[in-house]
Design a protein around this motif. Structure first.
Motif, PDB file in Angstrom:
ATOM      1  N   ILE A 128       1.018  14.094   1.539  1.00 35.16           N
ATOM      2  CA  ILE A 128       1.578  12.886   1.806  1.00 35.16           C
ATOM      3  C   ILE A 128       0.709  12.177   3.042  1.00 35.16           C
ATOM      4  N   LYS A 129       0.681  10.799   2.950  1.00 38.30           N
ATOM      5  CA  LYS A 129       0.265   9.954   3.986  1.00 38.30           C
ATOM      6  C   LYS A 129       0.895   8.629   4.129  1.00 38.30           C
ATOM      7  N   ILE A 130       1.351   8.464   5.261  1.00 39.74           N
ATOM      8  CA  ILE A 130       2.154   7.285   5.709  1.00 39.74           C
ATOM      9  C   ILE A 130       1.791   6.744   6.765  1.00 39.74           C
ATOM     10  N   SER A 131       1.680   5.324   6.645  1.00 40.16           N
ATOM     11  CA  SER A 131       1.253   4.344   8.030  1.00 40.16           C
ATOM     12  C   SER A 131       2.626   3.497   8.206  1.00 40.16           C
ATOM     13  N   LEU A 132       2.839   3.485   9.281  1.00 39.64           N
ATOM     14  CA  LEU A 132       3.959   2.674   9.528  1.00 39.64           C
ATOM     15  C   LEU A 132       3.822   1.695  10.981  1.00 39.64           C
ATOM     16  N   ASN A 133       4.223   0.553  10.783  1.00 37.62           N
ATOM     17  CA  ASN A 133       3.871  -0.283  12.002  1.00 37.62           C
ATOM     18  C   ASN A 133       5.565  -1.030  12.246  1.00 37.62           C
ATOM     19  N   LEU A 134       6.199  -0.445  13.235  1.00 36.73           N
ATOM     20  CA  LEU A 134       7.486  -0.920  13.622  1.00 36.73           C
ATOM     21  C   LEU A 134       7.567  -2.352  13.959  1.00 36.73           C
ATOM     22  N   ASP A 135       6.681  -3.153  13.964  1.00 37.33           N
ATOM     23  CA  ASP A 135       6.772  -4.556  14.527  1.00 37.33           C
ATOM     24  C   ASP A 135       5.877  -5.267  13.318  1.00 37.33           C
ATOM     25  N   GLY A 136       6.050  -4.846  12.074  1.00 37.15           N
ATOM     26  CA  GLY A 136       5.432  -5.573  11.199  1.00 37.15           C
ATOM     27  C   GLY A 136       5.987  -6.686  10.584  1.00 37.15           C
ATOM     28  N   SER A 137       6.148  -7.013   9.324  1.00 37.40           N
ATOM     29  CA  SER A 137       6.751  -8.270   8.639  1.00 37.40           C
ATOM     30  C   SER A 137       7.406  -7.943   7.249  1.00 37.40           C
ATOM     31  N   GLY A 138       7.363  -6.666   6.961  1.00 37.68           N
ATOM     32  CA  GLY A 138       8.077  -6.191   5.751  1.00 37.68           C
ATOM     33  C   GLY A 138       7.287  -5.940   4.591  1.00 37.68           C
ATOM     34  N   LYS A 139       6.011  -5.798   4.802  1.00 30.95           N
ATOM     35  CA  LYS A 139       4.922  -5.543   3.767  1.00 30.95           C
ATOM     36  C   LYS A 139       5.081  -3.958   3.378  1.00 30.95           C
ATOM     37  N   ALA A 140       5.120  -3.808   2.183  1.00 33.32           N
ATOM     38  CA  ALA A 140       4.912  -2.303   1.810  1.00 33.32           C
ATOM     39  C   ALA A 140       4.105  -2.071   0.739  1.00 33.32           C
ATOM     40  N   ASP A 141       3.439  -1.252   0.534  1.00 28.12           N
ATOM     41  CA  ASP A 141       2.562  -0.396  -0.519  1.00 28.12           C
ATOM     42  C   ASP A 141       3.064   0.999  -0.834  1.00 28.12           C
ATOM     43  N   ILE A 142       3.914   1.301  -1.597  1.00 24.59           N
ATOM     44  CA  ILE A 142       4.598   2.561  -1.913  1.00 24.59           C
ATOM     45  C   ILE A 142       4.198   3.292  -3.025  1.00 24.59           C
ATOM     46  N   HIS A 143       4.017   4.394  -3.263  1.00 25.09           N
ATOM     47  CA  HIS A 143       3.564   5.198  -4.521  1.00 25.09           C
ATOM     48  C   HIS A 143       3.877   6.568  -4.319  1.00 25.09           C
ATOM     49  N   THR A 144       5.037   6.761  -4.702  1.00 24.05           N
ATOM     50  CA  THR A 144       5.807   8.216  -4.687  1.00 24.05           C
ATOM     51  C   THR A 144       5.566   9.101  -6.170  1.00 24.05           C
ATOM     52  N   GLY A 145       5.529   8.336  -6.889  1.00 23.23           N
ATOM     53  CA  GLY A 145       5.742   8.750  -8.387  1.00 23.23           C
ATOM     54  C   GLY A 145       6.749   8.673  -8.933  1.00 23.23           C
ATOM     55  N   ILE A 146       7.977   8.223  -7.943  1.00 26.27           N
ATOM     56  CA  ILE A 146       9.508   8.323  -8.512  1.00 26.27           C
ATOM     57  C   ILE A 146       9.826   6.782  -8.447  1.00 26.27           C
ATOM     58  N   GLY A 147       9.983   6.045  -9.443  1.00 28.46           N
ATOM     59  CA  GLY A 147      10.115   4.670  -9.334  1.00 28.46           C
ATOM     60  C   GLY A 147      11.237   3.886  -8.652  1.00 28.46           C
ATOM     61  N   PHE A 148      12.504   4.716  -8.609  1.00 27.19           N
ATOM     62  CA  PHE A 148      13.860   4.294  -7.886  1.00 27.19           C
ATOM     63  C   PHE A 148      13.396   4.636  -6.397  1.00 27.19           C
TER      64      PHE A 148
END
Length: 196
Positions: free
Chosen positions: A17-37
């Motif tokens: 797992i690799k996660i990048s988080l910016n608490l002061d962002g704008s709501g942009k997401a790029d999510i790939h976990t293999g579980i659609g929901f």
């Protein structure tokens, strides 16, 4: 104000797992976990909390979704803790009662450095999409303990399982956004102890 960004990786025999988080962002997401929901839930969390969030997971989905979801919670919680830094000036507390159609969910957060988790909610289906509903509790438990936050989640009303799950993720996003926000009246940390 320093950038409140964290990049966290966790590699085990079960998940990478690799996660990048910016608490002061704008709501942009790029999510790939293999579980659609689960991707959909994390995307909603990012969008409604105005967090920039990248999540890349390779998990043992041939077993089930447990390790993928729980370990993602561990890494996300760690990223929240690291991105917060010394917590100087933050509001510390956040809460949201969020409606989603017939569903109403309460979420309250205290970024106190002392983990505690309370979950009050039931699901009437084993699965929503390809995600096991029992894993929703496990995810939030992992987030609360790895971030060292006090987190309360409660379903007040609702019968649609999709709505209940989504309202939990969105209410958590709104409460966390509030708790991580700044108040100009807070010059140090909001604690009589002098540290959080």
């Amino acid at each position: 104000m320093a950038d409140r960004i964290a990049v966290v990786e966790r590699n085990t025999k079960e998940t990478q797992i690799k996660i990048s988080l910016n608490l002061d962002g704008s709501g942009k997401a790029d999510i790939h976990t293999g579980i659609g929901f689960f991707d959909h839930m994390l995307d909603g969390f990012a969008r409604h909390g105005f967090f920039d969030l990248d999540v890349k997971v390779q998990g043992d989905l041939q077993v089930d979704g447990h390790h993928t979801i729980e370990d993602t919670g561990i890494v996300l919680g760690t990223a929240i803790r690291e991105a917060l830094g010394d917590k100087v000036g933050i509001c510390r507390y956040g809460s949201m009662i969020l409606p989603m159609d017939e569903t109403l969910v309460l979420c309250a957060v205290d970024l106190c450095g002392r983990p505690f988790f309370v979950f009050d909610g039931e699901f009437t289906q084993e699965m929503v999409g390809s995600m096991e509903t029992e894993m929703i509790r496990e995810f939030f438990y992992a987030v609360s303990y790895s971030s060292a936050m006090n987190l309360h989640l409660k379903i007040l009303e609702g019968y649609n399982n999709h709505h209940k799950a989504e309202a939990m993720f969105k209410s958590f996003a709104k409460a966390l956004d509030q708790a991580t926000g700044f108040d100009p009246r807070i010059k140090d940390v909001l604690s009589t102890k002098g540290s959080l």
